[in-house]
Design a protein around this motif. Structure first.
Motif, PDB file in Angstrom:
ATOM      1  N   LEU A 156       0.818  -1.205   0.000  1.00  0.00           N
ATOM      2  CA  LEU A 156       0.000   0.000   0.000  1.00  0.00           C
ATOM      3  C   LEU A 156       0.859   1.266   0.000  1.00  0.00           C
ATOM      4  N   LEU A 157       1.987   1.246   0.684  1.00  0.00           N
ATOM      5  CA  LEU A 157       2.880   2.399   0.719  1.00  0.00           C
ATOM      6  C   LEU A 157       3.422   2.718  -0.674  1.00  0.00           C
ATOM      7  N   PHE A 158       3.935   1.704  -1.354  1.00  0.00           N
ATOM      8  CA  PHE A 158       4.523   1.945  -2.668  1.00  0.00           C
ATOM      9  C   PHE A 158       3.454   2.210  -3.727  1.00  0.00           C
ATOM     10  N   LEU A 159       2.284   1.613  -3.560  1.00  0.00           N
ATOM     11  CA  LEU A 159       1.187   1.894  -4.480  1.00  0.00           C
ATOM     12  C   LEU A 159       0.721   3.342  -4.326  1.00  0.00           C
ATOM     13  N   SER A 160       0.681   3.823  -3.090  1.00  0.00           N
ATOM     14  CA  SER A 160       0.307   5.218  -2.851  1.00  0.00           C
ATOM     15  C   SER A 160       1.367   6.172  -3.392  1.00  0.00           C
ATOM     16  N   LEU A 161       2.621   5.804  -3.294  1.00  0.00           N
ATOM     17  CA  LEU A 161       3.700   6.616  -3.847  1.00  0.00           C
ATOM     18  C   LEU A 161       3.590   6.698  -5.369  1.00  0.00           C
ATOM     19  N   ALA A 162       3.244   5.580  -6.007  1.00  0.00           N
ATOM     20  CA  ALA A 162       3.047   5.578  -7.457  1.00  0.00           C
ATOM     21  C   ALA A 162       1.846   6.443  -7.835  1.00  0.00           C
ATOM     22  N   LEU A 163       0.779   6.371  -7.057  1.00  0.00           N
ATOM     23  CA  LEU A 163      -0.401   7.194  -7.322  1.00  0.00           C
ATOM     24  C   LEU A 163      -0.072   8.678  -7.170  1.00  0.00           C
ATOM     25  N   LEU A 164       0.672   9.029  -6.142  1.00  0.00           N
ATOM     26  CA  LEU A 164       1.081  10.420  -5.951  1.00  0.00           C
ATOM     27  C   LEU A 164       1.935  10.903  -7.120  1.00  0.00           C
ATOM     28  N   GLY A 165       2.832  10.061  -7.603  1.00  0.00           N
ATOM     29  CA  GLY A 165       3.667  10.431  -8.748  1.00  0.00           C
ATOM     30  C   GLY A 165       2.845  10.672  -9.998  1.00  0.00           C
ATOM     31  N   LEU A 166       1.865   9.806 -10.264  1.00  0.00           N
ATOM     32  CA  LEU A 166       1.010  10.006 -11.431  1.00  0.00           C
ATOM     33  C   LEU A 166       0.162  11.257 -11.281  1.00  0.00           C
ATOM     34  N   PHE A 167      -0.279  11.558 -10.065  1.00  0.00           N
ATOM     35  CA  PHE A 167      -1.059  12.769  -9.827  1.00  0.00           C
ATOM     36  C   PHE A 167      -0.227  14.018 -10.113  1.00  0.00           C
ATOM     37  N   VAL A 168       1.028  14.010  -9.708  1.00  0.00           N
ATOM     38  CA  VAL A 168       1.905  15.163  -9.960  1.00  0.00           C
ATOM     39  C   VAL A 168       2.145  15.324 -11.461  1.00  0.00           C
ATOM     40  N   VAL A 169       2.334  14.212 -12.172  1.00  0.00           N
ATOM     41  CA  VAL A 169       2.527  14.288 -13.628  1.00  0.00           C
ATOM     42  C   VAL A 169       1.271  14.836 -14.302  1.00  0.00           C
ATOM     43  N   ALA A 170       0.103  14.347 -13.882  1.00  0.00           N
ATOM     44  CA  ALA A 170      -1.148  14.793 -14.495  1.00  0.00           C
ATOM     45  C   ALA A 170      -1.461  16.246 -14.162  1.00  0.00           C
ATOM     46  N   SER A 171      -0.946  16.745 -13.046  1.00  0.00           N
ATOM     47  CA  SER A 171      -1.235  18.116 -12.624  1.00  0.00           C
ATOM     48  C   SER A 171      -0.156  19.106 -13.034  1.00  0.00           C
ATOM     49  N   SER A 172       0.761  18.696 -13.878  1.00  0.00           N
ATOM     50  CA  SER A 172       1.836  19.586 -14.327  1.00  0.00           C
ATOM     51  C   SER A 172       1.473  20.211 -15.665  1.00  0.00           C
ATOM     52  N   ARG A 173       1.932  21.435 -15.844  1.00  0.00           N
ATOM     53  CA  ARG A 173       1.679  22.159 -17.089  1.00  0.00           C
ATOM     54  C   ARG A 173       2.463  21.545 -18.231  1.00  0.00           C
ATOM     55  N   GLN A 174       1.960  21.758 -19.433  1.00  0.00           N
ATOM     56  CA  GLN A 174       2.739  21.505 -20.632  1.00  0.00           C
ATOM     57  C   GLN A 174       3.648  22.712 -20.838  1.00  0.00           C
ATOM     58  N   GLN A 175       4.623  22.599 -21.730  1.00  0.00           N
ATOM     59  CA  GLN A 175       5.480  23.748 -21.984  1.00  0.00           C
ATOM     60  C   GLN A 175       4.694  24.884 -22.614  1.00  0.00           C
ATOM     61  N   VAL A 176       3.759  24.534 -23.492  1.00  0.00           N
ATOM     62  CA  VAL A 176       2.858  25.525 -24.076  1.00  0.00           C
ATOM     63  C   VAL A 176       1.461  25.163 -23.611  1.00  0.00           C
ATOM     64  N   GLU A 177       0.915  25.948 -22.714  1.00  0.00           N
ATOM     65  CA  GLU A 177      -0.414  25.680 -22.149  1.00  0.00           C
ATOM     66  C   GLU A 177      -1.398  26.694 -22.737  1.00  0.00           C
ATOM     67  N   ASP A 178      -2.170  26.261 -23.736  1.00  0.00           N
ATOM     68  CA  ASP A 178      -3.131  27.149 -24.376  1.00  0.00           C
ATOM     69  C   ASP A 178      -4.527  26.532 -24.327  1.00  0.00           C
ATOM     70  N   GLU A 179      -5.463  27.128 -25.067  1.00  0.00           N
ATOM     71  CA  GLU A 179      -6.844  26.673 -25.021  1.00  0.00           C
ATOM     72  C   GLU A 179      -7.003  25.286 -25.639  1.00  0.00           C
ATOM     73  N   MET A 180      -6.195  24.952 -26.629  1.00  0.00           N
ATOM     74  CA  MET A 180      -6.269  23.620 -27.237  1.00  0.00           C
ATOM     75  C   MET A 180      -5.837  22.553 -26.237  1.00  0.00           C
ATOM     76  N   ILE A 181      -4.794  22.817 -25.482  1.00  0.00           N
ATOM     77  CA  ILE A 181      -4.341  21.873 -24.459  1.00  0.00           C
ATOM     78  C   ILE A 181      -5.415  21.722 -23.386  1.00  0.00           C
ATOM     79  N   GLN A 182      -6.067  22.815 -23.015  1.00  0.00           N
ATOM     80  CA  GLN A 182      -7.143  22.745 -22.019  1.00  0.00           C
ATOM     81  C   GLN A 182      -8.312  21.904 -22.529  1.00  0.00           C
ATOM     82  N   SER A 183      -8.626  22.048 -23.814  1.00  0.00           N
ATOM     83  CA  SER A 183      -9.691  21.240 -24.409  1.00  0.00           C
ATOM     84  C   SER A 183      -9.315  19.757 -24.410  1.00  0.00           C
ATOM     85  N   ILE A 184      -8.066  19.470 -24.728  1.00  0.00           N
ATOM     86  CA  ILE A 184      -7.597  18.080 -24.713  1.00  0.00           C
ATOM     87  C   ILE A 184      -7.615  17.541 -23.291  1.00  0.00           C
TER      88      ILE A 184
END
Length: 126
Positions: A35-63
């Motif tokens: 459970l500890l390592f699974l939670s660490l993996a989940l936290l890592g994926l959450f940080v990746v999903a919550s990170s900006r792209q280099q170019v963050e525009d309206e098309m990226i927001q739509s995607i």
């Protein structure tokens, strides 16, 4: 309108490192710290999903929005499928966090796969 609650782009590296540590820790230590390592993996994926792209525009927001919609639909199908099959049997509250974390990893994983696939298609379309 571009939201301000996304992490900076360089946080993706931190997220992938956390995810890799979670997966490697599970492979090395096995089920003892599952459970500890699974939670660490989940936290890592959450940080990746919550990170900006280099170019963050309206098309990226739509995607992002369409990817989130796809992930939500697949998560509902996943939960309904396991509920109907009744194979998701736990012995009380002890086993409850494990399926919840697995469902979270599945949700964020599907979101990231769809998001990056659509970004890839957008980049190679032009």
């Amino acid at each position: 309108m571009i939201p301000n609650f996304l992490f900076p782009n360089y946080f993706k590296w931190l997220g992938w490192i956390l995810f890799s540590l979670g997966v490697l820790g599970h492979l090395i230590f096995g089920f003892y710290y599952f459970l500890l390592f699974l939670s660490l993996a989940l936290l890592g994926l959450f940080v990746v999903a919550s990170s900006r792209q280099q170019v963050e525009d309206e098309m990226i927001q739509s995607i992002r929005l369409r990817s989130l919609q796809t992930a939500v639909f697949s998560q509902v199908l996943f939960i309904l499928g396991f509920s109907l099959l009744d194979d998701w049997k736990g012995e009380g509250l002890v086993n409850l966090p494990i399926p919840a974390v697995l469902a979270g990893i599945l949700f964020i994983g599907i979101y990231l796969l769809v998001f990056h696939y659509k970004i890839y298609r957008l980049d190679h379309e032009e």
